[in-house]
Scaffold this motif. Structure first.
Motif, short mmCIF file in Angstrom:
data_model
loop_
_atom_site.label_atom_id
_atom_site.label_comp_id
_atom_site.label_asym_id
_atom_site.label_seq_id
_atom_site.Cartn_x
_atom_site.Cartn_y
_atom_site.Cartn_z
N PHE A 1 0.84 -1.20 0.00
CA PHE A 1 0.00 0.00 0.00
C PHE A 1 0.88 1.25 0.00
N ALA A 2 0.29 2.36 -0.48
CA ALA A 2 1.00 3.64 -0.46
C ALA A 2 0.12 4.73 0.13
N THR A 3 -0.93 4.35 0.86
CA THR A 3 -1.80 5.32 1.52
C THR A 3 -2.26 4.70 2.83
N SER A 4 -3.30 5.25 3.43
CA SER A 4 -3.78 4.71 4.70
C SER A 4 -5.30 4.85 4.76
N ASN A 5 -5.91 4.08 5.66
CA ASN A 5 -7.36 4.15 5.83
C ASN A 5 -7.79 5.56 6.22
N GLY A 6 -8.86 6.04 5.57
CA GLY A 6 -9.40 7.36 5.90
C GLY A 6 -8.70 8.52 5.24
N ALA A 7 -7.59 8.25 4.51
CA ALA A 7 -6.83 9.33 3.88
C ALA A 7 -7.58 9.88 2.66
N SER A 8 -7.41 11.17 2.42
CA SER A 8 -7.96 11.79 1.21
C SER A 8 -6.92 11.67 0.10
N VAL A 9 -7.36 11.27 -1.07
CA VAL A 9 -6.43 11.11 -2.20
C VAL A 9 -6.98 11.92 -3.37
N SER A 10 -6.06 12.33 -4.23
CA SER A 10 -6.45 13.08 -5.43
C SER A 10 -6.35 12.17 -6.64
N GLN A 11 -7.04 12.54 -7.70
CA GLN A 11 -7.00 11.74 -8.93
C GLN A 11 -5.57 11.67 -9.44
N GLY A 12 -5.12 10.44 -9.72
CA GLY A 12 -3.77 10.25 -10.23
C GLY A 12 -2.73 10.00 -9.15
N GLN A 13 -3.10 10.18 -7.86
CA GLN A 13 -2.15 9.95 -6.77
C GLN A 13 -1.86 8.45 -6.64
N VAL A 14 -0.59 8.11 -6.40
CA VAL A 14 -0.21 6.70 -6.21
C VAL A 14 -0.73 6.23 -4.85
N ILE A 15 -1.54 5.16 -4.89
CA ILE A 15 -2.14 4.65 -3.66
C ILE A 15 -1.64 3.24 -3.33
N GLY A 16 -0.86 2.61 -4.23
CA GLY A 16 -0.34 1.28 -3.97
C GLY A 16 0.46 0.78 -5.14
N TYR A 17 0.85 -0.51 -5.04
CA TYR A 17 1.70 -1.09 -6.07
C TYR A 17 1.16 -2.46 -6.44
N SER A 18 1.15 -2.74 -7.72
CA SER A 18 0.57 -3.99 -8.22
C SER A 18 1.37 -5.19 -7.71
N GLY A 19 0.65 -6.34 -7.63
CA GLY A 19 1.33 -7.52 -7.11
C GLY A 19 0.58 -8.79 -7.48
N ASN A 20 0.72 -9.77 -6.60
CA ASN A 20 0.19 -11.10 -6.88
C ASN A 20 -0.41 -11.72 -5.61
N THR A 21 -0.94 -10.88 -4.70
CA THR A 21 -1.46 -11.37 -3.42
C THR A 21 -2.90 -11.88 -3.60
N GLY A 22 -3.34 -12.73 -2.67
CA GLY A 22 -4.69 -13.28 -2.74
C GLY A 22 -4.77 -14.39 -3.76
N ASN A 23 -5.97 -14.62 -4.31
CA ASN A 23 -6.17 -15.64 -5.34
C ASN A 23 -5.80 -15.05 -6.70
N SER A 24 -4.56 -15.22 -7.06
CA SER A 24 -4.05 -14.61 -8.29
C SER A 24 -3.11 -15.60 -8.97
N THR A 25 -3.15 -15.60 -10.32
CA THR A 25 -2.29 -16.52 -11.08
C THR A 25 -1.05 -15.83 -11.62
N GLY A 26 -0.92 -14.54 -11.34
CA GLY A 26 0.25 -13.82 -11.81
C GLY A 26 0.10 -12.34 -11.49
N PRO A 27 1.18 -11.57 -11.57
CA PRO A 27 1.12 -10.15 -11.25
C PRO A 27 0.13 -9.41 -12.16
N HIS A 28 -0.79 -8.68 -11.59
CA HIS A 28 -1.72 -7.84 -12.34
C HIS A 28 -2.51 -6.99 -11.34
N LEU A 29 -3.30 -6.08 -11.86
CA LEU A 29 -4.20 -5.29 -11.02
C LEU A 29 -5.63 -5.69 -11.30
#
Length: 385
Positions: free
Chosen positions: A340-368
């Motif tokens: 993650f790159a933000t926090s719960n309750g934070a205000s974000v603007s359009q285009g702001q980076v809020i996280g990074y793609s990965g492969n967590t959970g039920n996933s067969t490969g890196p994607h969003l």
């Protein structure tokens, strides 16, 4: 020149990820893994404690029912005891009457025996003639009749005294036997009643003690559960902080997240990449609730629009999952993030980076995995991009 400028920075940031920091015992990635294990361990402890507390509560409820049933038995025994007491009082009254009658009989027997003894002494002293003597010494028939009547009267009187003594003696013996039986009944009734009441009271006390012990154990477990939950919350907050720190480092290493890709709708694309999974397609056990965009792991994810972070955390098959609330009805969600790159309750603007793609959970490969939700229900994101 530009390449030589960024090279030391990149090397320094790599060292930040790999080498221990001053005052810390492990690299950032190891600390994140350790904190994840700590969170999982706390979750397992929480589950075990919750199950244990539920089991204690069920047992306490069961004991409460047993205590209620025992109380009803005790009430019935008390009613029986009251009836037995009344019966016992009646027996004691009869016993007291029997004792009085026995005392009177013994007194009458003693009096009769004294009269009989006195009569025997009187007969001995007067040398009362027997029947033959009366006949031989009578002067004529009339005198004989008078003597015979006298002799019979004396014999009847002696017989009455003798019978009286014998009858009183037998009555006294019978009364003594009856008295002994009544005393035995009194003793047995009292012992039986007290024994029954004591047994029930003992059983009730044992149940109450067991219930109190279970309640105490449950309270202790609840205290431990509260501590575990507090520790879990602290660990999750620390983990989020470490992941955000790692995300900032990863973002700095990767440089710019790339140009903003504006679609024909009101939202921007969260990442630039090909769509590899469409909305509504059938997946094992469910329908796909968003679109999948193929990008390398660690690709910065932009907020599709301005808003407030309504949800951020690990959510089942979504893995690391963030939802941003844009309007009262509209929100966007981002799944399978590496960090993650933000926090719960934070205000974000359009285009702001809020996280990074990965492969967590039920996933067969890196994607969003990207979703658009209206009033909480997923809709096709392509209508808004």
């Amino acid at each position: 020149m530009k390449k030589s400028f960024w090279l030391p920075i990149a090397l320094g940031l790599c060292a930040y990820l790999v080498l221990p920091m001053p005052g810390r015992s492990a690299p950032l990635s190891d600390r994140i893994q350790e904190k994840q294990h700590e969170v999982e361990s706390a979750k397992q402890k929480e589950g075990v404690l919750t199950t244990t507390i539920q089991r204690f509560s069920a047992r306490i409820d069961g004991l409460q029912g047993e205590i209620q049933a025992t109380q009803e038995r005790l009430d019935r025994a008390q009613s029986s005891l009251d009836r037995q007491k009344n019966a016992l009082l009646e027996v004691r009254n009869r016993l007291e009457g029997a004792r009085d009658r026995l005392a009177r009989l013994r007194s009458e027997l003693a009096t009769a025996r004294r009269l009989l003894a006195a009569r025997l002494v009187e007969i001995y002293k007067s040398d009362t003639p027997d029947a033959l003597t009366v006949v031989l010494e009578s002067d004529g028939f009339g005198d004989l009749l008078e003597r015979a009547e006298f002799l019979e009267r004396i014999s009847d009187q002696d017989r009455e005294i003798t019978d009286r003594v014998t009858g009183l003696r037998d009555q006294a013996q019978q009364q003594a036997v009856q008295l002994a039986k009544l005393e035995q009944r009194e003793q047995l009734a009292a012992e039986r009643i007290l024994q029954e009441r004591d047994q029930i009271a003992s059983a009730q006390n044992q149940l109450l003690s067991s219930r109190d012990q279970l309640a105490s154990a449950r309270t202790d477990k609840q205290g431990v559960l509260s501590q575990v939950r507090s520790q879990k919350q602290d660990a999750m907050e620390d983990l989020a902080s470490l992941q955000a720190e790692q995300a900032r480092v990863a973002g700095a290493l990767q440089g710019s997240p790339g140009p903003i890709k504006q679609g024909s709708g009101q939202l921007i694309w969260p990442v630039n990449g090909p769509v590899t999974g469409v909305f509504g397609e059938v997946r094992p056990g469910h329908l796909h609730s968003g679109i999948d965009i193929a990008v390398p792991e660690g690709t910065p994810i932009r907020a599709a629009d301005s808003g407030r972070v309504a949800l951020m955390g690990y959510v089942g098959g979504y893995g690391n999952y963030t939802c941003v609330q844009h309007t009262a009805s509209m929100s966007t969600c981002y799944g399978h993030q590496s960090s993650f790159a933000t926090s719960n309750g934070a205000s974000v603007s359009q285009g702001q980076v809020i996280g990074y793609s990965g492969n967590t959970g039920n996933s067969t490969g890196p994607h969003l995995h990207f979703e658009v939700r209206i009033n909480g229900s997923p809709v096709d994101p392509m209508g808004y991009l």
